[in-house]
Structures are given as C-alpha cells and as structure tokens.
Write a protein that holds these residues in place. Sequence first.
Motif, PDB file in Angstrom:
ATOM      1  N   ALA A  48      28.270 -30.761 -18.700  1.00 30.29           N
ATOM      2  CA  ALA A  48      28.649 -31.788 -19.671  1.00 30.29           C
ATOM      3  C   ALA A  48      29.887 -31.360 -20.453  1.00 30.29           C
ATOM      4  N   ALA A  49      29.993 -30.082 -20.774  1.00 27.44           N
ATOM      5  CA  ALA A  49      31.164 -29.590 -21.516  1.00 27.44           C
ATOM      6  C   ALA A  49      32.436 -29.702 -20.685  1.00 27.44           C
ATOM      7  N   SER A  50      32.304 -29.511 -19.366  1.00 27.60           N
ATOM      8  CA  SER A  50      33.479 -29.569 -18.496  1.00 27.60           C
ATOM      9  C   SER A  50      33.849 -30.989 -18.112  1.00 27.60           C
ATOM     10  N   GLY A  51      32.961 -31.941 -18.366  1.00 27.12           N
ATOM     11  CA  GLY A  51      33.220 -33.317 -17.978  1.00 27.12           C
ATOM     12  C   GLY A  51      32.742 -33.641 -16.575  1.00 27.12           C
ATOM     13  N   LEU A  72      14.280 -26.612 -26.708  1.00 24.46           N
ATOM     14  CA  LEU A  72      15.589 -26.004 -26.916  1.00 24.46           C
ATOM     15  C   LEU A  72      15.599 -25.333 -28.276  1.00 24.46           C
ATOM     16  N   ARG A  73      15.815 -24.036 -28.283  1.00 26.96           N
ATOM     17  CA  ARG A  73      15.825 -23.294 -29.547  1.00 26.96           C
ATOM     18  C   ARG A  73      17.250 -23.139 -30.066  1.00 26.96           C
ATOM     19  N   GLU A  74      18.184 -22.783 -29.199  1.00 30.86           N
ATOM     20  CA  GLU A  74      19.593 -22.622 -29.586  1.00 30.86           C
ATOM     21  C   GLU A  74      20.481 -23.199 -28.507  1.00 30.86           C
ATOM     22  N   CYS A  75      21.593 -23.770 -28.953  1.00 38.07           N
ATOM     23  CA  CYS A  75      22.593 -24.283 -28.023  1.00 38.07           C
ATOM     24  C   CYS A  75      23.961 -23.972 -28.618  1.00 38.07           C
ATOM     25  N   ASP A  76      24.726 -23.166 -27.922  1.00 34.56           N
ATOM     26  CA  ASP A  76      26.058 -22.782 -28.384  1.00 34.56           C
ATOM     27  C   ASP A  76      27.044 -23.064 -27.252  1.00 34.56           C
ATOM     28  N   VAL A  77      27.988 -23.958 -27.517  1.00 30.69           N
ATOM     29  CA  VAL A  77      28.987 -24.297 -26.514  1.00 30.69           C
ATOM     30  C   VAL A  77      30.352 -23.936 -27.088  1.00 30.69           C
ATOM     31  N   GLU A  78      31.034 -23.018 -26.395  1.00 33.68           N
ATOM     32  CA  GLU A  78      32.389 -22.620 -26.780  1.00 33.68           C
ATOM     33  C   GLU A  78      33.299 -22.895 -25.596  1.00 33.68           C
ATOM     34  N   GLY A  79      34.110 -23.917 -25.721  1.00 29.01           N
ATOM     35  CA  GLY A  79      34.965 -24.310 -24.603  1.00 29.01           C
ATOM     36  C   GLY A  79      34.102 -24.827 -23.475  1.00 29.01           C
ATOM     37  N   LEU A  80      34.182 -24.171 -22.341  1.00 33.36           N
ATOM     38  CA  LEU A  80      33.398 -24.582 -21.175  1.00 33.36           C
ATOM     39  C   LEU A  80      32.169 -23.704 -20.943  1.00 33.36           C
ATOM     40  N   ILE A  81      31.918 -22.778 -21.859  1.00 31.47           N
ATOM     41  CA  ILE A  81      30.802 -21.836 -21.707  1.00 31.47           C
ATOM     42  C   ILE A  81      29.648 -22.256 -22.618  1.00 31.47           C
ATOM     43  N   ALA A  82      28.471 -22.424 -22.017  1.00 31.65           N
ATOM     44  CA  ALA A  82      27.271 -22.807 -22.763  1.00 31.65           C
ATOM     45  C   ALA A  82      26.274 -21.654 -22.757  1.00 31.65           C
ATOM     46  N   THR A  83      25.776 -21.308 -23.929  1.00 25.91           N
ATOM     47  CA  THR A  83      24.731 -20.301 -24.069  1.00 25.91           C
ATOM     48  C   THR A  83      23.508 -21.001 -24.653  1.00 25.91           C
ATOM     49  N   ILE A  84      22.405 -20.929 -23.933  1.00 23.30           N
ATOM     50  CA  ILE A  84      21.210 -21.699 -24.268  1.00 23.30           C
ATOM     51  C   ILE A  84      20.026 -20.753 -24.431  1.00 23.30           C
ATOM     52  N   GLY A  91      -0.818 -19.272 -22.935  1.00 24.87           N
ATOM     53  CA  GLY A  91      -2.030 -18.689 -23.507  1.00 24.87           C
ATOM     54  C   GLY A  91      -1.863 -18.234 -24.946  1.00 24.87           C
ATOM     55  N   GLY A  92      -1.092 -18.965 -25.722  1.00 25.06           N
ATOM     56  CA  GLY A  92      -0.883 -18.605 -27.122  1.00 25.06           C
ATOM     57  C   GLY A  92       0.210 -17.576 -27.347  1.00 25.06           C
ATOM     58  N   ILE A  93       0.815 -17.093 -26.283  1.00 23.16           N
ATOM     59  CA  ILE A  93       1.903 -16.128 -26.392  1.00 23.16           C
ATOM     60  C   ILE A  93       3.210 -16.881 -26.192  1.00 23.16           C
ATOM     61  N   SER A  94       4.124 -16.775 -27.152  1.00 23.67           N
ATOM     62  CA  SER A  94       5.391 -17.499 -27.029  1.00 23.67           C
ATOM     63  C   SER A  94       6.433 -16.623 -26.336  1.00 23.67           C
ATOM     64  N   PHE A  95       7.267 -17.283 -25.544  1.00 22.10           N
ATOM     65  CA  PHE A  95       8.337 -16.629 -24.807  1.00 22.10           C
ATOM     66  C   PHE A  95       9.657 -17.307 -25.148  1.00 22.10           C
ATOM     67  N   ASP A  96      10.725 -16.572 -25.122  1.00 24.00           N
ATOM     68  CA  ASP A  96      12.075 -17.115 -25.216  1.00 24.00           C
ATOM     69  C   ASP A  96      12.832 -16.683 -23.972  1.00 24.00           C
ATOM     70  N   ALA A  97      13.715 -17.542 -23.529  1.00 22.61           N
ATOM     71  CA  ALA A  97      14.595 -17.193 -22.421  1.00 22.61           C
ATOM     72  C   ALA A  97      15.995 -17.665 -22.768  1.00 22.61           C
ATOM     73  N   ARG A  98      16.977 -16.864 -22.412  1.00 21.17           N
ATOM     74  CA  ARG A  98      18.363 -17.163 -22.752  1.00 21.17           C
ATOM     75  C   ARG A  98      19.191 -17.155 -21.473  1.00 21.17           C
ATOM     76  N   SER A  99      20.138 -18.095 -21.402  1.00 21.21           N
ATOM     77  CA  SER A  99      20.992 -18.170 -20.227  1.00 21.21           C
ATOM     78  C   SER A  99      22.385 -18.617 -20.651  1.00 21.21           C
ATOM     79  N   ARG A 100      23.349 -18.224 -19.842  1.00 16.83           N
ATOM     80  CA  ARG A 100      24.744 -18.559 -20.115  1.00 16.83           C
ATOM     81  C   ARG A 100      25.350 -19.118 -18.833  1.00 16.83           C
ATOM     82  N   ALA A 101      26.131 -20.198 -18.969  1.00 14.43           N
ATOM     83  CA  ALA A 101      26.763 -20.798 -17.794  1.00 14.43           C
ATOM     84  C   ALA A 101      28.149 -21.269 -18.166  1.00 14.43           C
ATOM     85  N   GLY A 102      29.021 -21.245 -17.188  1.00 16.35           N
ATOM     86  CA  GLY A 102      30.392 -21.692 -17.380  1.00 16.35           C
ATOM     87  C   GLY A 102      31.240 -21.239 -16.198  1.00 16.35           C
ATOM     88  N   PRO A 103      32.518 -21.466 -16.290  1.00 15.78           N
ATOM     89  CA  PRO A 103      33.385 -21.061 -15.186  1.00 15.78           C
ATOM     90  C   PRO A 103      33.456 -19.533 -15.075  1.00 15.78           C
TER      91      PRO A 103
END
Length: 109
Positions: A48-51, A72-84, A91-103
């Motif tokens: 979406a950032a790249s069009g 969605l806990r965090e969304c940071d888009v800088e230029g064409l790079i998205a960090t999510i 089972g009552g245990i919370s997990f977080d996962a982070r990923s980064r995508a872009g050119p």
Amino acid sequence: MAGAVSSVGVAAVIAGLIAALGVVGGAALAAERLAGTADAAALAAADAASGAVTGVPCDEAARIAEAGNASLRECDVEGLIATITVAGAYGGISFDARSRAGPPEAAIP
C-alpha cells in the motif's frame, strides 16, 4: 501388587508428559502462525505504501492481522518500508510478532 502400582505410576507420568508436550507444541504452532500473520501484514502495508495496491498502509496491515486472528499493535511506515507488530494469544499466554517489509536495500559495491 507392587508391579501394578508402579505400572500405573509410570503410565500417569507418561500421560502427563504427553499432555505437556501437546501444550508446548500448540504454543509453538500459535507463535509460528502469528509470525506468518505479521509477515503478511507487513507485506500488505509495504504494498500500500508503494502504491502497488490501493489503501492506507496501516489499515491494510490491520485488515490482514484481523484475518489472521491477531490484532495490530504497532504500525510504522517510513517511505516504502513498513514495520508491523501484531499480538495474539494461546491458552492465556500472549505473543507478539514483528515483521518488516519493503524494497531491498541497494547493493554496496
């Protein structure tokens, strides 16, 4: 009689170990699924950032996270790079996962 008691004890220990391994395996599977959801959400936001697709990057990431039973806990888009960062639970245990995508980064000669 002592042999029967020992057999019952051994069977109980084995059943307990199998149950514990099932819980650990389920949590590992949930964490892997959440990581895949984070990857897909980051790719959607970067597209979406790249069009490449229409939409607001963070809205697209939230839509994908929701489809993957995460939030969605965090969304940071800088230029064409998205960090999510997405959040999920098992089972009552919370997990977080982070990923980064872009050119890809430019090659350094």
